[in-house]
Design an enzyme around this catalytic site. Structure first.
Site, PDB file in Angstrom:
ATOM      1  N   GLU A 258      -5.390 -11.943   5.138  1.00  0.00           N
ATOM      2  CA  GLU A 258      -4.329 -12.210   4.161  1.00  0.00           C
ATOM      3  C   GLU A 258      -3.273 -11.140   4.410  1.00  0.00           C
ATOM      4  OE1 GLU A 258      -4.410 -14.657   1.939  1.00  0.00           O
ATOM      5  OE2 GLU A 258      -6.459 -15.318   2.234  1.00  0.00           O
ATOM      6  N   CYS A 297       2.040  -9.858  -3.035  1.00  0.00           N
ATOM      7  CA  CYS A 297       2.144 -10.495  -1.716  1.00  0.00           C
ATOM      8  C   CYS A 297       2.782 -11.877  -1.821  1.00  0.00           C
ATOM      9  CB  CYS A 297       0.759 -10.609  -1.102  1.00  0.00           C
ATOM     10  SG  CYS A 297      -0.421 -11.361  -2.224  1.00  0.00           S
TER      11      CYS A 297
HETATM   12  P1  NAP Z   1      -2.360  -1.693   5.050  1.00  0.00           P
HETATM   13  O1  NAP Z   1      -1.692  -0.403   5.302  1.00  0.00           O
HETATM   14  O2  NAP Z   1      -2.502  -2.645   6.158  1.00  0.00           O
HETATM   15  O3  NAP Z   1      -3.779  -1.320   4.440  1.00  0.00           O
HETATM   16  C1  NAP Z   1      -4.644  -2.326   4.003  1.00  0.00           C
HETATM   17  C2  NAP Z   1      -6.062  -1.829   4.046  1.00  0.00           C
HETATM   18  O4  NAP Z   1      -6.467  -1.648   5.402  1.00  0.00           O
HETATM   19  C3  NAP Z   1      -6.277  -0.467   3.356  1.00  0.00           C
HETATM   20  O5  NAP Z   1      -7.489  -0.522   2.650  1.00  0.00           O
HETATM   21  C4  NAP Z   1      -6.372   0.487   4.532  1.00  0.00           C
HETATM   22  O6  NAP Z   1      -7.105   1.648   4.249  1.00  0.00           O
HETATM   23  C5  NAP Z   1      -7.112  -0.397   5.496  1.00  0.00           C
HETATM   24  N1  NAP Z   1      -7.100   0.062   6.878  1.00  0.00           N
HETATM   25  C6  NAP Z   1      -6.058   0.470   7.614  1.00  0.00           C
HETATM   26  N2  NAP Z   1      -6.472   0.817   8.850  1.00  0.00           N
HETATM   27  C7  NAP Z   1      -7.810   0.620   8.877  1.00  0.00           C
HETATM   28  C8  NAP Z   1      -8.832   0.814   9.861  1.00  0.00           C
HETATM   29  N3  NAP Z   1      -8.541   1.293  11.076  1.00  0.00           N
HETATM   30  N4  NAP Z   1     -10.105   0.516   9.551  1.00  0.00           N
HETATM   31  C9  NAP Z   1     -10.424   0.050   8.327  1.00  0.00           C
HETATM   32  N5  NAP Z   1      -9.499  -0.133   7.348  1.00  0.00           N
HETATM   33  C10 NAP Z   1      -8.214   0.139   7.632  1.00  0.00           C
HETATM   34  O7  NAP Z   1      -1.645  -2.502   3.881  1.00  0.00           O
HETATM   35  P2  NAP Z   1      -1.141  -1.990   2.465  1.00  0.00           P
HETATM   36  O8  NAP Z   1       0.050  -1.145   2.700  1.00  0.00           O
HETATM   37  O9  NAP Z   1      -2.264  -1.447   1.657  1.00  0.00           O
HETATM   38  O10 NAP Z   1      -0.719  -3.348   1.767  1.00  0.00           O
HETATM   39  C11 NAP Z   1       0.580  -3.859   1.728  1.00  0.00           C
HETATM   40  C12 NAP Z   1       0.672  -5.148   2.502  1.00  0.00           C
HETATM   41  O11 NAP Z   1      -0.367  -6.013   2.103  1.00  0.00           O
HETATM   42  C13 NAP Z   1       1.949  -5.908   2.251  1.00  0.00           C
HETATM   43  O12 NAP Z   1       2.505  -6.270   3.468  1.00  0.00           O
HETATM   44  C14 NAP Z   1       1.508  -7.145   1.479  1.00  0.00           C
HETATM   45  O13 NAP Z   1       2.289  -8.291   1.737  1.00  0.00           O
HETATM   46  C15 NAP Z   1       0.133  -7.336   1.961  1.00  0.00           C
HETATM   47  N6  NAP Z   1      -0.647  -8.024   0.950  1.00  0.00           N
HETATM   48  C16 NAP Z   1      -1.064  -9.290   1.218  1.00  0.00           C
HETATM   49  C17 NAP Z   1      -1.814  -9.972   0.276  1.00  0.00           C
HETATM   50  C18 NAP Z   1      -2.307 -11.347   0.550  1.00  0.00           C
HETATM   51  O14 NAP Z   1      -3.142 -11.838  -0.216  1.00  0.00           O
HETATM   52  N7  NAP Z   1      -1.866 -12.013   1.579  1.00  0.00           N
HETATM   53  C19 NAP Z   1      -2.133  -9.373  -0.931  1.00  0.00           C
HETATM   54  C20 NAP Z   1      -1.691  -8.081  -1.161  1.00  0.00           C
HETATM   55  C21 NAP Z   1      -0.939  -7.417  -0.207  1.00  0.00           C
HETATM   56  P3  NAP Z   1      -6.388   3.031   3.816  1.00  0.00           P
HETATM   57  O15 NAP Z   1      -5.593   2.742   2.604  1.00  0.00           O
HETATM   58  O16 NAP Z   1      -7.546   3.925   3.559  1.00  0.00           O
HETATM   59  O17 NAP Z   1      -5.543   3.443   4.974  1.00  0.00           O
END
Ligand code: NAP
Length: 525
Positions: A258, A297
């Site tokens: 997602e 999102c």
């Molecule tokens: P993100 O930076 O991609 O982080 C998402 C998750 O991935 C966090 O828990 C992060 O952990 C984890 N992560 C990152 N690198 C990892 C790795 N190497 N191994 C394991 N886990 C890892 O995204 P975000 O900034 O939190 O979220 C914002 C984005 O999410 C926006 O673009 C939004 O559109 C999207 N979003 C989409 C939906 C949907 O349902 N489609 C819903 C909500 C948000 P850490 O925080 O510990 O780094």
């Protein structure tokens, strides 16, 4: 109120990380609230414990019993709700309305899936209706059975929904018979941590069924096996890394993504000022520029209106957001709080810069001019911002850039299908909404935009104010979108169990198939 240093709940006990960790910050003031760290937490052992202890416990339970387990979690969360609202305000900058969407949305989703468990009853497998004859003589048939996959559900979540994002995944996973290992985003993990702590303390979840990793989750991806599933919500960049992870490619656990999305809303050619649907679109656009500071999102990022309505709709939205109070969500007068941290504030400013070549500012466009409480320098505030793009057919950044904050762009369209064609330029989005009273046009538009979107909301006068809104994800409806939205699918009632269950064709005698059907719930997933 302080978070202290968040621990992880793995192998049946709370464990602290061994390093100093990352700060948890109050985005209203910039104050540090605590630390989050999972260094040294053994993710492979956490998965192993979930597999050997949680999995058999869950798989011994019927759907109805698992539903009861979800109900038990929901009741614990409901009893502690007030403390969660405080955490959401401090760590996520949530107003009371924002906090409710996340917290009550999580509790409500658990209750919906508890209800599904009750309806599925005393079975542990699901049989699809109907069988097909495979031989000339009717002694050999095929049916389809769904069984729980013998693995773990690893749930990696985004920062914007530390409650709903975690529980909507846990609900489907546990009801399907698969233990969950949840990893919230570090920046806002305090709420997920407190909720899981309360649930574990209440003793409503058997050992190994629910684990929590607060921190970076190093080693989690390498511990995935062929029967595990990884449900990810977050940015396109992290999604790309997951898709290319060597262990995921090699061992082929299921992967659901997602990701981000440039969602759209369309005002029908029939809608005129004074029509209820016109006002309802304006209302949704204003919500997109205020609720959760635009960090949903599914939020409306692009607003398409007939060319002759551009000025009027722009003015109506700007008039409503112009006087909106932005500041400390502790103040009751505040409609919108900050983004979740300075990094996200900077990302929003960078996004605005990326859109500047194609757009003009109608209102907002940077930091707010004035704050109703909060620290303008150390806080992460962004003014509600409406941009306007005169030539969306010749533009690309407006269709590609997700500014994850209170930012939308209004654009004109020509003809009857111009808005639908422009909505499709998002390259695949989570949600699109249409505001019209012309049912034929709405049906034609819904058919056109559906392949580009996971959810299509059509609001006419019959629906009126009863719509649940553009951005709210209902557990009855599938959530996810094609293309850049990640190509995933969650929720959607019983469809949400598919990811955690295996559908197998069973070939055999009519007697055997009848016996399997007798011992299974009958349902369509
Ligand atoms: P993100 O930076 O991609 O982080 C998402 C998750 O991935 C966090 O828990 C992060 O952990 C984890 N992560 C990152 N690198 C990892 C790795 N190497 N191994 C394991 N886990 C890892 O995204 P975000 O900034 O939190 O979220 C914002 C984005 O999410 C926006 O673009 C939004 O559109 C999207 N979003 C989409 C939906 C949907 O349902 N489609 C819903 C909500 C948000 P850490 O925080 O510990 O780094």
């Amino acid at each position: 109120m302080s978070a202290g240093k968040l621990e992880s709940f793995v192998e049946g006990r709370w464990q602290a990380g061994s390093a100093e960790g990352r700060p948890l910050v109050n985005p209203t003031t910039g104050e540090e609230l605590g630390r989050v760290d999972a260094s040294g937490v053994d993710c492979a052992a956490a998965m192993g414990h979930a597999r050997t202890t949680g999995l058999p416990a869950l798989q011994a339970m019927t759907f109805a019993e698992r539903g009861g387990l979800l109900r038990g979690i929901a009741d614990v969360l409901a009893a502690n709700r007030d403390a969660y609202v405080d955490i959401a305000r401090l760590n996520s900058g949530n107003t009371a309305v924002d906090a409710s969407i996340d917290i009550d949305g999580g509790i409500g989703t658990l209750k919906v899936y508890a209800g599904h468990g009750k309806k599925l009853g005393d079975a542990t497998t699901i049989m699809e209706a109907g069988t097909d004859q495979l031989a000339r003589e009717d002694v050999f048939r095929a049916g389809h059975i769904w069984t729980s996959r013998p693995g773990v559900g690893v749930h990696i979540n985004a920062f914007n929904f530390p409650s709903w994002g975690m529980w909507e995944k846990v609900a489907c996973s546990l009801l399907a018979g698969v233990p969950a290992v949840a990893k919230p985003a570090s920046a806002t993990a305090w709420l997920s941590h407190q909720m899981v702590r309360d649930v574990i303390a209440a003793g409503v979840v058997p050992d190994g069924v629910l684990s929590l990793i607060c921190g970076s989750g190093e080693g989690l991806l390498d511990a995935l096996g062929p029967f595990d599933q990884l449900a990810f919500t977050g940015s396109a960049d992290t999604a790309l890394m997951l898709r290319n992870n060597g262990n995921i490619l090699k061992r082929a656990p299921r992967l659901n993504i997602e990701a981000d999305s440039v969602n759209a809303t369309i005002l029908g050619p029939d809608a005129k000022p004074g029509d209820p649907v016109y006002d309802l679109l304006v209302r949704e656009a204003v919500k997109a520029l205020s609720v959760k500071a635009g960090q949903l999102c599914t939020n409306i990022r692009r607003i398409f209106v007939p060319a002759d309505q551009l000025a009027g709709v722009s003015e109506a939205i700007a008039a409503k957001v112009g006087g909106m109070s932005v500041g400390d969500p502790a103040n009751e007068s505040v409609r919108m709080g900050p983004l979740i941290n300075k990094a996200q504030q900077q990302a929003a400013f960078d996004g605005l810069a990326a859109l500047s070549a194609e757009t003009t500012i109608v209102t907002g466009g940077g930091a707010p001019d004035a704050l109703d409480g909060g620290d303008a320098d150390r806080g992460a505030f962004v003014a509600p911002t409406l941009l306007s793009c005169a030539e969306p057919g010749a533009a690309w950044a407006v269709h590609e850039t997700e500014v994850f904050g209170p930012v939308s762009t209004i654009m004109p369209y020509e003809g009857t299908d111009g808005g639908a064609s422009l909505a499709a330029c998002g390259g695949g989005s989570l949600a699109v909404s249409v505001f019209t009273n012309d049912t034929d046009w709405a049906a034609q538009t819904a058919r056109f935009v559906a392949p580009y979107h996971g959810r299509v909301l059509v609001v006419d006068e019959e629906v009126g104010k009863n719509s649940t809104g553009h951005s709210i994800v209902m557990p009855q409806c599938v959530h996810g979108g094609p293309g850049r939205a990640g190509g995933g699918e969650e929720l959607g009632g019983l469809r949400g169990l598919r990811f955690y269950m295996q559908r197998s064709a069973v070939q055999g005698s009519p007697t055997l198939l009848a016996s399997l059907a007798d011992g299974s719930a009958e349902a369509t997933l």
